[in-house]
Design a protein around this motif. Sequence first.
Motif, PDB file in Angstrom:
ATOM      1  N   ASN A  57       5.990   2.834  -1.484  1.00  0.00           N
ATOM      2  CA  ASN A  57       5.090   3.972  -1.284  1.00  0.00           C
ATOM      3  C   ASN A  57       4.038   4.037  -2.374  1.00  0.00           C
ATOM      4  OD1 ASN A  57       6.332   4.969   1.058  1.00  0.00           O
ATOM      5  ND2 ASN A  57       7.862   6.067  -0.136  1.00  0.00           N
ATOM      6  N   THR A  58       2.818   4.376  -1.970  1.00  0.00           N
ATOM      7  CA  THR A  58       1.719   4.555  -2.915  1.00  0.00           C
ATOM      8  C   THR A  58       0.927   5.799  -2.541  1.00  0.00           C
ATOM      9  OG1 THR A  58       0.251   3.157  -1.576  1.00  0.00           O
ATOM     10  CG2 THR A  58       1.473   2.080  -3.366  1.00  0.00           C
ATOM     11  N   ARG A  59       0.160   6.274  -3.505  1.00  0.00           N
ATOM     12  CA  ARG A  59      -0.697   7.434  -3.271  1.00  0.00           C
ATOM     13  C   ARG A  59      -1.940   7.265  -4.122  1.00  0.00           C
ATOM     14  NH1 ARG A  59       2.322  12.756  -4.342  1.00  0.00           N
ATOM     15  NH2 ARG A  59       3.374  12.058  -2.440  1.00  0.00           N
ATOM     16  N   TYR A  60      -3.072   7.729  -3.604  1.00  0.00           N
ATOM     17  CA  TYR A  60      -4.343   7.572  -4.305  1.00  0.00           C
ATOM     18  C   TYR A  60      -5.120   8.874  -4.329  1.00  0.00           C
ATOM     19  CZ  TYR A  60      -3.422   2.595  -3.665  1.00  0.00           C
ATOM     20  OH  TYR A  60      -2.848   1.348  -3.690  1.00  0.00           O
ATOM     21  N   ALA A  61      -5.899   9.033  -5.369  1.00  0.00           N
ATOM     22  CA  ALA A  61      -6.879  10.110  -5.387  1.00  0.00           C
ATOM     23  C   ALA A  61      -7.951   9.800  -4.350  1.00  0.00           C
ATOM     24  CB  ALA A  61      -7.502  10.231  -6.772  1.00  0.00           C
ATOM     25  N   ASP A  62      -8.501  10.824  -3.752  1.00  0.00           N
ATOM     26  CA  ASP A  62      -9.530  10.625  -2.729  1.00  0.00           C
ATOM     27  C   ASP A  62     -10.721   9.840  -3.276  1.00  0.00           C
ATOM     28  OD1 ASP A  62      -9.071  13.865  -1.086  1.00  0.00           O
ATOM     29  OD2 ASP A  62      -8.012  11.954  -0.872  1.00  0.00           O
TER      30      ASP A  62
END
Length: 127
Positions: A57-62
């Motif tokens: 899983n990964t997540r990024y700032a817009d």
Amino acid sequence: QVQLVESGGGLVQAGGSLRLSCAASGRTFSSYAMGWFRQAPGKEREFVAAISRTGINTRYADSVKGRFTISRDNAKNTVYLQMNSLKVEDTAVYYCAARDTPFTTVVVSAGTMYNYWGQGTQVTVSS
């Protein structure tokens, strides 16, 4: 406890690419969720990207979505941030951070949730 050392920063023209690395030593690297943050002069630290313990899983700032990619190699105790299509506004000191967690799939985007921080590496994007 884990020690974190970032590298790979530098000066690049707008539109260029850089890859940051964060090498970890100490406790088992795979026990940590990892994140990248940045702080520009006169601004607060902001979240850039995060990755779970296994990397699933990964997540990024817009602001970086579609341009930056976070990845990790648990065998090398290293987390990476590939930065493409760099913009002048990406100029900042970039920090990696580690959070020990029993959960293999969790990603952590809140800086206050991280236990350990590196010393930072400067990224400067010129126009």
